[in-house]
Motif scaffolding. Structure first.
Motif, PDB file in Angstrom:
ATOM      1  N   ALA A 196      16.886  -8.854  16.282  1.00 25.98           N
ATOM      2  CA  ALA A 196      17.444  -7.644  16.890  1.00 25.98           C
ATOM      3  C   ALA A 196      16.891  -6.433  16.155  1.00 25.98           C
ATOM      4  O   ALA A 196      16.627  -6.513  14.951  1.00 25.98           O
ATOM      5  CB  ALA A 196      18.969  -7.647  16.812  1.00 25.98           C
ATOM      6  N   SER A 198      18.362  -3.860  15.271  1.00 26.58           N
ATOM      7  CA  SER A 198      19.536  -3.207  14.694  1.00 26.58           C
ATOM      8  C   SER A 198      20.176  -4.225  13.775  1.00 26.58           C
ATOM      9  O   SER A 198      20.159  -5.423  14.068  1.00 26.58           O
ATOM     10  CB  SER A 198      20.521  -2.788  15.790  1.00 26.58           C
ATOM     11  N   SER A 199      20.740  -3.782  12.658  1.00 26.10           N
ATOM     12  CA  SER A 199      21.331  -4.759  11.746  1.00 26.10           C
ATOM     13  C   SER A 199      22.726  -4.349  11.290  1.00 26.10           C
ATOM     14  O   SER A 199      23.164  -4.715  10.203  1.00 26.10           O
ATOM     15  CB  SER A 199      20.426  -4.970  10.522  1.00 26.10           C
ATOM     16  N   SER A 203      25.700  -6.230  15.305  1.00 27.22           N
ATOM     17  CA  SER A 203      24.448  -6.896  15.659  1.00 27.22           C
ATOM     18  C   SER A 203      24.369  -8.266  15.010  1.00 27.22           C
ATOM     19  O   SER A 203      23.965  -9.246  15.647  1.00 27.22           O
ATOM     20  CB  SER A 203      23.253  -6.036  15.234  1.00 27.22           C
ATOM     21  N   CYS A 207      24.179 -12.002  16.768  1.00 26.69           N
ATOM     22  CA  CYS A 207      23.147 -12.998  16.461  1.00 26.69           C
ATOM     23  C   CYS A 207      23.780 -14.334  16.086  1.00 26.69           C
ATOM     24  O   CYS A 207      23.317 -15.400  16.514  1.00 26.69           O
ATOM     25  CB  CYS A 207      22.261 -12.496  15.326  1.00 26.69           C
TER      26      CYS A 207
END
Length: 218
Positions: A196, A198-199, A203, A207
């Motif tokens: 992704a 974005s972290s 996010s 995941c």
């Protein structure tokens, strides 16, 4: 390499430390390992990784730094300016680039197909299969046992945990604006990857949910 050596000398002289026997993650540990390799071989970590990992496993899309670096159409990452208090916003490569001394602890990018290729390589090792790579070098079972089982919970970057009733090995990597994950399940002979740009916490949860759904067969 010389900058990493100076950085690590400073780290090792610090009086801040965790209790002996207590798990405490630190990026500096990976930078330290890289610096040891550089000292022994006389080559930079970047050169070693390219020669012994990226090229032999044929990870053609892999590179150092952010994926948008030097590419006008590259993928931009996103981060929260104030974690939990502002929306996730896109940021240009130069706004969140890691210092070069910290590359060993998480500054490689690649396509999701190449990440899947790497996951397949790791799964073969986890399942006890001797793995030969294009350079002719063979990685034996003992090396992979060190990778995955040197600690009951966390070994060489791999978390060992229960998920959806299965024992899995998961690795997460993030520079603050991207996140990538690899999940290996030995009993199911199964590997999966997720990325992704974005972290933030939401996010990462998304995941992880993706991994859970795959294990559940949904």
């Amino acid at each position: 390499p010389s900058q990493r050596m100076q950085f690590l000398a400073w780290c090792l002289s610090s009086t801040d430390h965790s209790s002996i026997g207590k798990f405490c993650y630190s990026n500096a540990c990976y930078d330290l390992a890289a610096s040891m390799l550089e000292k022994v071989t006389g080559q930079s970590w970047e050169t070693l990784i390219q020669h012994y990992v990226l090229n032999p496993i044929d990870l053609k899309s892999a590179g150092f730094g952010n994926p948008s670096e030097n590419k006008r159409d590259g993928i931009w990452g996103h981060w929260q300016q104030w974690v939990g208090k502002s929306p996730t916003v896109p940021v240009a490569s130069h706004q969140y680039a890691l210092p070069l001394i910290e590359r060993p602890s998480g500054d490689i990018h690649m396509s999701i197909l190449d990440l899947a290729r790497y996951a397949r390589f790791c799964l073969a090792g986890l399942m006890g299969k001797p793995v030969s790579i294009e350079s002719g070098m063979s990685l034996n079972r003992q090396i992979f046992r060190t990778f995955f089982f040197s600690d009951p919970k966390y070994s060489c970057g791999w978390f060992r945990q229960r998920l959806q009733g299965q024992t899995v090995h998961i690795h997460w990597g993030s520079n603050g604006a991207f996140i990538a994950g690899i999940m290996l399940c030995k009993s199911m002979k199964f590997a999966a990857v997720v990325m992704a740009n974005s972290s933030d916490p939401k996010s990462k949860r998304a995941c992880l949910h993706y991994f859970e759904r795959l294990l559940a067969g949904k």
